[in-house]
Design a protein around this motif. Structure first.
Motif, mmCIF file in Angstrom:
data_model
loop_
_atom_site.group_PDB
_atom_site.id
_atom_site.type_symbol
_atom_site.label_atom_id
_atom_site.label_comp_id
_atom_site.label_asym_id
_atom_site.label_seq_id
_atom_site.Cartn_x
_atom_site.Cartn_y
_atom_site.Cartn_z
ATOM 1 N N LYS A 54 -18.002 -13.196 -12.691
ATOM 2 C CA LYS A 54 -17.716 -11.654 -12.440
ATOM 3 C C LYS A 54 -18.824 -10.864 -12.266
ATOM 4 C CE LYS A 54 -13.041 -11.939 -14.549
ATOM 5 N NZ LYS A 54 -12.245 -11.298 -15.736
ATOM 6 N N VAL A 55 -19.577 -11.260 -11.253
ATOM 7 C CA VAL A 55 -20.781 -10.362 -10.875
ATOM 8 C C VAL A 55 -20.775 -10.169 -9.323
ATOM 9 C CG1 VAL A 55 -23.274 -10.633 -10.698
ATOM 10 C CG2 VAL A 55 -22.194 -11.740 -12.556
ATOM 11 N N SER A 56 -21.223 -8.907 -9.134
ATOM 12 C CA SER A 56 -20.856 -8.322 -7.870
ATOM 13 C C SER A 56 -21.666 -9.162 -6.631
ATOM 14 C CB SER A 56 -21.418 -6.765 -7.497
ATOM 15 O OG SER A 56 -22.599 -6.801 -7.929
ATOM 16 N N TRP A 57 -21.477 -9.357 -5.666
ATOM 17 C CA TRP A 57 -21.990 -10.055 -4.583
ATOM 18 C C TRP A 57 -23.369 -9.705 -4.540
ATOM 19 C CZ3 TRP A 57 -21.117 -14.787 -3.232
ATOM 20 C CH2 TRP A 57 -20.059 -15.308 -2.923
ATOM 21 N N ASN A 163 -24.457 -9.531 -17.491
ATOM 22 C CA ASN A 163 -24.061 -9.721 -19.070
ATOM 23 C C ASN A 163 -22.829 -10.329 -19.135
ATOM 24 O OD1 ASN A 163 -26.759 -9.004 -20.031
ATOM 25 N ND2 ASN A 163 -25.952 -6.797 -20.154
ATOM 26 N N GLY A 164 -22.705 -11.100 -20.099
ATOM 27 C CA GLY A 164 -21.046 -11.689 -20.758
ATOM 28 C C GLY A 164 -20.540 -12.608 -19.416
ATOM 29 N N PHE A 168 -23.849 -21.527 -17.104
ATOM 30 C CA PHE A 168 -23.910 -22.625 -16.320
ATOM 31 C C PHE A 168 -23.065 -22.300 -14.856
ATOM 32 C CE2 PHE A 168 -21.599 -26.515 -14.425
ATOM 33 C CZ PHE A 168 -22.403 -27.394 -14.718
ATOM 34 N N ASP A 169 -22.052 -21.400 -14.919
ATOM 35 C CA ASP A 169 -21.189 -20.993 -13.920
ATOM 36 C C ASP A 169 -21.950 -20.121 -13.015
ATOM 37 O OD1 ASP A 169 -19.202 -22.123 -15.254
ATOM 38 O OD2 ASP A 169 -17.780 -20.528 -15.201
ATOM 39 N N LEU A 170 -23.007 -19.089 -13.736
ATOM 40 C CA LEU A 170 -23.624 -18.256 -12.961
ATOM 41 C C LEU A 170 -25.038 -18.982 -12.235
ATOM 42 C CD1 LEU A 170 -24.684 -15.505 -12.249
ATOM 43 C CD2 LEU A 170 -26.026 -15.261 -14.555
ATOM 44 N N PHE A 171 -25.547 -20.123 -12.859
ATOM 45 C CA PHE A 171 -26.817 -20.583 -12.175
ATOM 46 C C PHE A 171 -26.248 -21.421 -10.949
ATOM 47 C CE2 PHE A 171 -28.962 -19.946 -16.323
ATOM 48 C CZ PHE A 171 -30.024 -19.082 -15.725
ATOM 49 N N LEU A 228 -29.500 -21.886 -25.127
ATOM 50 C CA LEU A 228 -30.329 -21.811 -26.266
ATOM 51 C C LEU A 228 -30.528 -20.015 -26.348
ATOM 52 C CD1 LEU A 228 -33.067 -24.318 -25.760
ATOM 53 C CD2 LEU A 228 -31.381 -24.168 -27.592
ATOM 54 N N LEU A 229 -30.691 -19.325 -25.198
ATOM 55 C CA LEU A 229 -30.992 -18.124 -25.134
ATOM 56 C C LEU A 229 -29.753 -17.213 -25.594
ATOM 57 C CD1 LEU A 229 -33.018 -17.405 -22.048
ATOM 58 C CD2 LEU A 229 -33.805 -17.109 -24.174
ATOM 59 N N ARG A 230 -28.486 -17.803 -25.278
ATOM 60 C CA ARG A 230 -27.316 -17.204 -26.136
ATOM 61 C C ARG A 230 -27.033 -17.536 -27.565
ATOM 62 N NH1 ARG A 230 -22.313 -20.649 -24.874
ATOM 63 N NH2 ARG A 230 -23.075 -22.075 -26.446
ATOM 64 N N ASP A 231 -27.768 -18.464 -28.065
ATOM 65 C CA ASP A 231 -27.320 -18.878 -29.550
ATOM 66 C C ASP A 231 -28.670 -18.458 -30.394
ATOM 67 O OD1 ASP A 231 -25.185 -19.946 -28.656
ATOM 68 O OD2 ASP A 231 -26.017 -21.994 -28.500
ATOM 69 N N TYR A 232 -29.708 -18.103 -29.753
ATOM 70 C CA TYR A 232 -30.990 -17.862 -30.825
ATOM 71 C C TYR A 232 -31.411 -16.503 -30.045
ATOM 72 C CZ TYR A 232 -30.345 -22.445 -32.744
ATOM 73 O OH TYR A 232 -29.620 -23.580 -33.334
#
Length: 291
Positions: A54-57, A163-164, A168-171, A228-232
């Protein structure tokens, strides 16, 4: 950090360092445009199974064109034009310098005194490297490789606005957005027939290099880094990126026999030292907005 996650962070840094070597080998077989296209086409395969985040084009395109397309296409052209692999890995990591500088301009994030010292040290290192340009690669090639950290830094700042969403989906979708215009660019610059000939006569070495670059270095490594950036806190994760230029330079020395003159080596070490100071410093404060 948990020991297992420390191992993952080190593994990602090693993968990214070795990816510079894989790029150099692949460029002996593919054009910079085709190699970069294949890299992102392979990394975009998960788009067949995951939905667009859910990121704008416009934001998705802006992130993809800076963080991925601009950075890696410039890197491929620079290495193909003679910039040594080990030096490339150091210059790309100078993105930390540009990220902090752009954040100060755009988000009014005032660097801390230690970050300012780190910026000065890294800048001095880049100037030392500049003094070696023209001996084994051209000024034009150096200008191209400098696009990498600048594009990387802009992509970092744009990535804040996504954000949010699942990393994996984003990349995966960022890779797809980059692969489409890169394919068009390849067909225009290389031509359809030479492009098909290069793909049809791909060697086993070329295939392995592209799988390393696309599936492992881009898709899996970026996903693990995002986790890793999400968890730490970023302060615990990002310093592991300092291992990338060491791995890239060491691997290039072993595989290609790359050597560094005293001034260039001193400049590379100075850049890495400046980046270390910046990454290990406290987070910058935000200047109050003026009405």
């Amino acid at each position: 950090m948990k020991p297992a996650d420390v191992c993952i962070a080190v593994m990602v840094a090693v993968i990214w360092g070795l990816a510079f070597v894989a790029s150099r080998i692949a460029l002996d077989e593919f054009s910079p445009e085709l190699m970069t296209t294949l890299r992102f086409a392979i990394a975009a395969l998960p788009c067949l199974f995951v939905r667009r985040p859910k990121v704008s084009w416009p934001l998705l395109i802006a992130i993809s064109f800076t963080l991925f397309l601009g950075q890696f296409l410039a890197q491929a052209f620079a290495i193909a034009d003679g910039v040594p692999v080990g030096l490339s890995s150091v210059i790309v990591q100078s993105q930390a310098l540009f990220t902090i500088a752009f954040a100060a301009l755009v988000f009014r994030e005032l660097p801390t005194p230690m970050q300012t010292v780190g910026i000065g040290i890294a800048t001095l290192g880049l100037l030392m490297i500049c003094a070696t340009v023209g001996y084994d690669f051209s000024v034009g090639a150096f200008a191209i490789i400098m696009i990498c950290p600048v594009s990387f830094a802009i992509g970092n700042l744009l990535l804040r606005r996504a954000n949010g969403v699942r990393m994996f989906d984003l990349f995966a979708w960022l890779c797809l957005v980059a692969a489409i215009p890169l394919l068009a660019l390849t067909l225009v610059t290389d031509g359809p027939q030479p492009t098909w000939h290069a793909l049809a006569h791909m060697s086993l070495t070329g295939l392995v290099c592209m799988l390393v670059l696309g599936a492992i270095s881009t898709s899996i490594a970026y996903w693990l880094w995002g986790r890793l950036l999400r968890d730490y806190p970023a302060a615990q994760v990002v310093p592991f990126a300092l291992l990338v230029p060491f791995v890239g330079s060491a691997a290039s020395s072993v595989v290609f026999g790359e050597t560094f003159g005293p001034l260039r080596l001193a400049g590379m070490v100075t850049v890495i030292g400046g980046i270390a100071v910046m990454l290990l410093a406290r987070r910058p404060s935000v200047l109050p907005k003026i009405a």
